[in-house]
Design an enzyme around this catalytic site. Structure first.
Site, PDB file in Angstrom:
ATOM      1  N   ASN A  60       0.839  -1.195   0.000  1.00 48.29           N
ATOM      2  CA  ASN A  60       0.000   0.000   0.000  1.00 48.29           C
ATOM      3  C   ASN A  60       0.877   1.249   0.000  1.00 48.29           C
ATOM      4  O   ASN A  60       1.718   1.413   0.889  1.00 48.29           O
ATOM      5  CB  ASN A  60      -0.911   0.024   1.224  1.00 48.29           C
ATOM      6  CG  ASN A  60      -1.774   1.278   1.269  1.00 48.29           C
ATOM      7  OD1 ASN A  60      -2.689   1.427   0.475  1.00 48.29           O
ATOM      8  ND2 ASN A  60      -1.453   2.190   2.187  1.00 48.29           N
ATOM      9  N   GLU A  61       0.665   2.114  -0.990  1.00 44.76           N
ATOM     10  CA  GLU A  61       1.359   3.416  -1.076  1.00 44.76           C
ATOM     11  C   GLU A  61       2.830   3.264  -0.714  1.00 44.76           C
ATOM     12  O   GLU A  61       3.367   4.022   0.101  1.00 44.76           O
ATOM     13  CB  GLU A  61       0.666   4.431  -0.168  1.00 44.76           C
ATOM     14  CG  GLU A  61      -0.796   4.593  -0.502  1.00 44.76           C
ATOM     15  CD  GLU A  61      -1.428   5.855   0.064  1.00 44.76           C
ATOM     16  OE1 GLU A  61      -0.821   6.469   0.958  1.00 44.76           O
ATOM     17  OE2 GLU A  61      -2.511   6.242  -0.408  1.00 44.76           O
ATOM     18  N   ASN A 106      -5.280   5.095  -4.727  1.00 45.10           N
ATOM     19  CA  ASN A 106      -5.817   5.836  -3.585  1.00 45.10           C
ATOM     20  C   ASN A 106      -5.777   7.310  -3.962  1.00 45.10           C
ATOM     21  O   ASN A 106      -4.692   7.848  -4.174  1.00 45.10           O
ATOM     22  CB  ASN A 106      -4.948   5.624  -2.345  1.00 45.10           C
ATOM     23  CG  ASN A 106      -4.855   4.155  -1.937  1.00 45.10           C
ATOM     24  OD1 ASN A 106      -5.618   3.323  -2.409  1.00 45.10           O
ATOM     25  ND2 ASN A 106      -3.913   3.847  -1.058  1.00 45.10           N
ATOM     26  N   TYR A 136      -6.413  16.313   0.751  1.00 47.76           N
ATOM     27  CA  TYR A 136      -5.089  16.767   1.188  1.00 47.76           C
ATOM     28  C   TYR A 136      -4.594  17.926   0.318  1.00 47.76           C
ATOM     29  O   TYR A 136      -3.823  18.757   0.767  1.00 47.76           O
ATOM     30  CB  TYR A 136      -4.083  15.620   1.151  1.00 47.76           C
ATOM     31  CG  TYR A 136      -4.345  14.589   2.230  1.00 47.76           C
ATOM     32  CD1 TYR A 136      -4.246  14.933   3.572  1.00 47.76           C
ATOM     33  CD2 TYR A 136      -4.699  13.288   1.895  1.00 47.76           C
ATOM     34  CE1 TYR A 136      -4.492  14.005   4.563  1.00 47.76           C
ATOM     35  CE2 TYR A 136      -4.946  12.345   2.888  1.00 47.76           C
ATOM     36  CZ  TYR A 136      -4.843  12.708   4.217  1.00 47.76           C
ATOM     37  OH  TYR A 136      -5.084  11.799   5.203  1.00 47.76           O
ATOM     38  N   TRP A 148     -12.686   5.383   1.745  1.00 45.34           N
ATOM     39  CA  TRP A 148     -11.872   5.380   2.955  1.00 45.34           C
ATOM     40  C   TRP A 148     -12.577   6.236   3.982  1.00 45.34           C
ATOM     41  O   TRP A 148     -12.665   7.429   3.760  1.00 45.34           O
ATOM     42  CB  TRP A 148     -10.475   5.928   2.664  1.00 45.34           C
ATOM     43  CG  TRP A 148      -9.547   5.708   3.819  1.00 45.34           C
ATOM     44  CD1 TRP A 148      -9.223   6.594   4.806  1.00 45.34           C
ATOM     45  CD2 TRP A 148      -8.834   4.497   4.106  1.00 45.34           C
ATOM     46  NE1 TRP A 148      -8.357   6.014   5.693  1.00 45.34           N
ATOM     47  CE2 TRP A 148      -8.098   4.731   5.294  1.00 45.34           C
ATOM     48  CE3 TRP A 148      -8.755   3.228   3.501  1.00 45.34           C
ATOM     49  CZ2 TRP A 148      -7.298   3.751   5.876  1.00 45.34           C
ATOM     50  CZ3 TRP A 148      -7.952   2.271   4.076  1.00 45.34           C
ATOM     51  CH2 TRP A 148      -7.229   2.537   5.253  1.00 45.34           C
ATOM     52  N   LYS A 197     -12.220   9.629   8.801  1.00 45.10           N
ATOM     53  CA  LYS A 197     -12.840   9.594   7.480  1.00 45.10           C
ATOM     54  C   LYS A 197     -13.974   8.569   7.405  1.00 45.10           C
ATOM     55  O   LYS A 197     -14.441   8.216   6.331  1.00 45.10           O
ATOM     56  CB  LYS A 197     -11.777   9.322   6.418  1.00 45.10           C
ATOM     57  CG  LYS A 197     -10.719  10.424   6.367  1.00 45.10           C
ATOM     58  CD  LYS A 197      -9.806  10.310   5.172  1.00 45.10           C
ATOM     59  CE  LYS A 197      -8.695  11.341   5.240  1.00 45.10           C
ATOM     60  NZ  LYS A 197      -7.654  11.017   6.219  1.00 45.10           N
TER      61      LYS A 197
HETATM   62  C1  GCB Z   1      -3.998   6.516   2.583  1.00 39.14           C
HETATM   63  C2  GCB Z   1      -3.510   5.322   3.302  1.00 39.14           C
HETATM   64  C3  GCB Z   1      -4.356   5.047   4.523  1.00 39.14           C
HETATM   65  C4  GCB Z   1      -4.624   6.341   5.265  1.00 39.14           C
HETATM   66  C5  GCB Z   1      -5.385   7.264   4.360  1.00 39.14           C
HETATM   67  C6  GCB Z   1      -5.646   8.614   4.995  1.00 39.14           C
HETATM   68  O1  GCB Z   1      -3.773   6.693   1.424  1.00 39.14           O
HETATM   69  O2  GCB Z   1      -3.446   4.188   2.499  1.00 39.14           O
HETATM   70  O3  GCB Z   1      -3.689   4.112   5.319  1.00 39.14           O
HETATM   71  O4  GCB Z   1      -5.296   6.123   6.455  1.00 39.14           O
HETATM   72  O5  GCB Z   1      -4.672   7.495   3.204  1.00 39.14           O
HETATM   73  O6  GCB Z   1      -6.654   8.799   5.674  1.00 39.14           O
HETATM   74  O7  GCB Z   1      -4.817   9.500   4.829  1.00 39.14           O
END
Ligand code: GCB
Ligand code: CA
Length: 871
Positions: free
Chosen positions: A439-440, A501, A507, A581, A601
């Site tokens: 992941n990322e 993602n 952000y 998310w 979130k």
């Molecule tokens: C993401 C990550 C996740 C974070 C989310 C966030 O991209 O994969 O683990 O919790 O963003 O809320 O920033």
């Protein structure tokens, strides 16, 4: 026998010595068999029960803690699941305890287990576990999210109690993923522990804690399906054994649908593999989210008519594929994956969550109308996978390699092992459709670290190959953050499905940036099947605005974000699916947002209260009638006038009508996103809202209350969330209004308005308060704050927090109220330290309003919140 089975013998030498097989005792002590075990058979072939209760816990480490002589009477009594970080990951102290702790438990074994093979199985402990039985070291398991089992037959005692001791360590370890992540790595034995007792001839228990049987459906269509069953039989005894392996497919009504059997000879102290393929089953009932029909495959090992072992696995007949233009297909039909991400922790419990809570989470997801869950970012509890099978939720499961890797062979080994464990443990679940393994992974890799990126690509190749070898029936996947590095390094060419993602409009960037990014990817890499693996925004139910904006954490912005994204996702058929998310708020200790230590979130709060946005999805996705007036998050509100406010209603009914305080505001047809909007004029005080519509001839209604406070300069209380666009509702339901520049006859700030510090810039945990948002936003550089209130006596409450400067002397100012200096040379860094709430109340007489004046000596004077109350 029949042509339909193959038999492979696989030899393997056992190093330890096992007692010879003896005929089993007839004098079973049923009292010691755990409740829920079958008691009609004196010696059931396999006994499996939890040993979750009556553990002793020590938060310390000690080299003699596995020894009997170490007294544990003063240790804390705990039950599993357990974590030692349920509280300290949420307090105001930075960090949470990551280190070693011990668990101990005594265990008395019933005499009827005497000739059995005994195993301990742990569903999960975070993250390195050393297991001891009766002072013998039994084994170590590395990794916090997969199950493990050890055979302890040679160490158990029947004439006295046994002592299980487990050292669990959740210290940071650069060789074990995850290295960092936006979630808490709560330490502890946080899932169930089982005792398993089998005959000396049994299906393997220690094949990376797999169920011992692997089931696939090599051919499946609406017309017919075959079942392939593979497994490993262990013979721990001294003699050759000839056993029969019988697999029976039982339908949901309990009828045998088909059966296949084969004979197998197993040498002493070895294991042998079997593989069987069934006859075709005609017209199999297919499994899908719409109709999650499950068969059971019952595997029985027999010898001379006697059952030696048996186990049951669920089976769902389904097939699927990803089309790069048209998306996902299940059982030959298009099905857009409509999903959520799910973390496993829960308010007050940390990760020590019982099965019932896991199952309820999955039910909540299903109830929201979703058909897809990404188990982010790690393998989850067995009850989660089982619930997904039963409820009809398709799964993406992944191992926790997050943000960056360590360049090291050991890190790679641990990663590969985790992946194998996850696949072997969960591959029989029809719900699983993808295996993920990163992941990322470039998120925290510095620009210059090309070596890390190269090593990551290499590791990904190894993991991808491993996954395909372990399970050729499911595609591999990785989730990327929106960066081109994944393309330029070649990482994006490795997995079979790409997950993006995307947080454009949260952000950074604009909401439309999402579609632009995805269209660009699709145009440049048209061959890649593509999923949106994450997208989301904060929603703090205490923060509200009619003019929400990026990163303000209002639930209004969260709703706007999701409404916008869902429309963009719907408009793009090549997007095979999406997982928002996140379904639930979850713990993230390093976050300092409006609710510190939490990722907000969620569609639900950390304790599973739905936010209004949950009903937006439900109205769009669920087949049930949905009618929801989206005012629940913002029940208590305030305003300086009675200007109508926009109210949204989420509904999948053909037409709906809204009533405010008994009067109809008219009928509307919800738009393509299943929402309709009205302008509502409040009256000061309690307001009732009702909505109604019809599904066929059934009347559906919804009712909600809104408590609206009209606040003017004449009000008894005026509270302002200075420097913020959002109003904040505190625990006492006091509404702290959004800030405004001073207007004659009202109130507001005077001075340099452009210097407001809004949330997002002062995005840090403010200590000594739970009203963080009040302190995280402020006016900086103001000269005065003025209230044109009537003559009288008032209490004036001022709130401040220094979020910029750590050292004394950088911001120093006087505060005077109505000409009297009340805070002289206030230096918050000196007075309270950085990021700590400072509140002071004053008694003030107002002859001509209240003027709070600021005089700067050093830096810019600030004010975070102000409340005045007439006495
Ligand atoms: C993401 C990550 C996740 C974070 C989310 C966030 O991209 O994969 O683990 O919790 O963003 O809320 O920033
Ligand atoms: Ca803490």
């Amino acid at each position: 026998m029949s042509n339909f089975f193959r038999q492979i013998l696989f030899l393997c030498v056992f190093l330890s010595l096992f007692p010879t097989f003896q005929s089993q005792s007839k004098t079973a002590d049923l009292g010691l068999i755990a409740a829920g075990q079958r008691t009609n058979e004196v010696n059931p072939p396999r006994i499996r029960y939890t040993i979750n209760d009556n553990w002793k816990f020590s938060a310390n480490d000690g080299k003699d803690f596995a020894k009997r002589e170490t007294a544990d009477s003063a240790w804390e009594s705990v039950n599993l699941p357990h974590t030692w970080n349920a509280q300290d990951a949420f307090d105001d102290e930075p960090g949470y305890r990551r280190g070693a702790s011990w668990y101990r438990r005594s265990l008395k074994l019933a005499p009827n287990l005497k000739n059995k093979r005994i195993f301990l199985q742990f569903e999960g402990a975070n993250q390195v576990s050393d297991v001891y039985l009766n002072e013998h070291f039994v084994g170590r398991h590395i990794g916090g999210y997969t199950a493990f089992s050890f055979e302890v037959t040679d160490f158990v005692k029947y004439d006295e109690t046994n002592l299980i001791a487990v050292r669990v360590d959740n210290s940071f370890d650069k060789e074990i993923p995850p290295l960092t992540a936006d979630f808490n790595m709560y330490g502890g034995i946080y899932r169930d522990v089982w005792l398993i007792a089998t005959d000396s001839v049994h299906l393997s228990v220690t094949d990376l804690a797999s169920p011992g049987v692997q089931i696939t459906t090599p051919q499946v269509s609406e017309a017919s399906a075959t079942v392939n069953i593979k497994g490993t039989i262990v013979n721990s005894g001294e003699n050759w054994r000839e056993v029969e392996v019988i697999n029976t497919l039982v339908d949901a009504e309990g009828q045998d649908a088909l059966s296949v059997s084969s004979k197998l000879q197993v040498k002493p102290k070895t294991e042998a593999n079997f593989a069987q393929i069934s006859n075709p089953l005609s017209n199999p009932k297919l499994w899908s989210p719409h109709s999650p029909y499950l068969y059971q495959v019952k595997t029985v090992i027999r010898e001379n008519g006697k059952t030696l072992d048996e186990t049951t696995n669920s089976l769902g007949f389904r097939w699927f594929n990803f089309d790069r233009e048209k998306g996902f297909f299940l059982n030959g039909k298009p099905l857009k994956l409509r999903g959520v991400n799910r973390h496993q922790d829960y308010a007050g419990l940390g990760n020590a969550v019982p099965d019932s809570v896991h199952i309820r989470d999955m039910e909540l997801i299903k109830d929201g109308g979703f058909n897809f869950v990404r188990l982010a970012h790690y393998p989850q509890d067995p009850s989660v996978l089982q619930a997904a099978d039963q409820l009809g939720l398709l799964l993406w499961e992944e191992i926790p390699i997050v943000n960056y890797i360590t360049i090291s062979p050991v890190f790679n080994q641990n990663s590969v092992l985790m992946l194998k464990e996850m696949i072997r443990q969960h591959r029989n679940h029809p719900s699983v459709i993808m295996w993920g393994y990163m992941n990322e992974i470039f998120l925290r890799v510095p620009k210059e670290a090309d070596d890390v990126r190269r090593a990551t690509v290499e590791l990904a190749r190894e993991l991808d190959q491993t996954a395909r070898l372990e399970d050729s029936t499911r595609p591999t996947t990785i989730a990327f953050h929106a960066s081109d590095t994944y393309n330029t390094t070649g990482l994006a060419d490795i997995p079979q499905i790409i997950g993006w993602n995307v947080y454009s409009g949260w952000y950074s960037g604009e909401l439309d940036g999402f579609g632009q990014f995805i269209d660009d990817q699709h145009r440049r890499f048209p061959k890649r099947p593509l999923i949106i693996s994450e997208y989301g925004a904060n929603g703090d139910q205490r923060l509200h605005s009619d003019a929400p904006r990026r990163f303000d954490s209002t639930t209004e912005y969260q709703r706007m974000f999701h409404e916008n994204y869902l429309a963009q996702i719907n408009a793009r058929p090549f997007i095979a699916g999406s997982a928002l998310w996140n379904e639930f708020d979850f713990g993230s200790e390093t976050r300092g947002e409006t609710i510190p230590n939490l990722n907000q979130k969620g569609m639900f709060t950390f304790d599973r209260q739905p936010k209004d946005v949950h009903y937006f999805y439900k109205a769009n996705l669920s087949a049930e009638p949905v009618l929801h007036i989206a005012v629940r998050d913002w029940q208590y509100r305030g305003g300086t006038d009675l200007t109508p406010q926009k109210i949204e209603v989420y509904s999948n009914l053909p037409e709906i009508e809204l009533f405010a305080n008994g009067a109809s505001l008219g009928k509307k047809i919800p738009d393509s996103l299943h929402q309709a909007t009205w302008e509502v004029s409040w009256r000061d005080g309690a307001n009732s809202l009702t909505a109604q519509g019809f599904k066929d001839n059934l009347k559906i209604t919804d009712a909600a209350e809104v408590d609206f406070k009209l606040i003017t300069a004449k009000s008894e209380e005026i509270a302002v969330n200075v420097g913020s666009n959002a109003q904040f509702i505190d625990q006492s339901k006091t509404v702290w209004l959004a800030d405004q520049p001073y207007v004659k006859g009202s109130w507001g700030f005077i001075g340099n308005a452009s210097k407001a510090i809004y949330s997002g810039t002062a995005d840090k945990n403010v200590l000594g308060t739970t009203d963080d948002p009040l302190f995280q936003t402020m006016q900086a550089g103001l000269t005065a704050y003025r209230f044109d209130v009537p003559r009288g006596t008032y209490e004036v409450e001022l709130r401040f927090a220094e979020t910029e400067f750590e050292n004394a002397g950088q911001r120093v100012f006087d505060v005077a109220i109505n000409g009297q200096t009340l805070l002289e040379k206030l230096d918050l860094a000196k007075e309270t330290g950085v990021q700590r709430a400072f509140t002071r109340r004053f008694r003030v007489t107002a002859e001509d309003g209240i003027i709070i004046e600021f005089k700067a000596y050093q830096g810019k004077p600030i004010l975070s919140a102000v409340k005045i109350r007439r006495l």
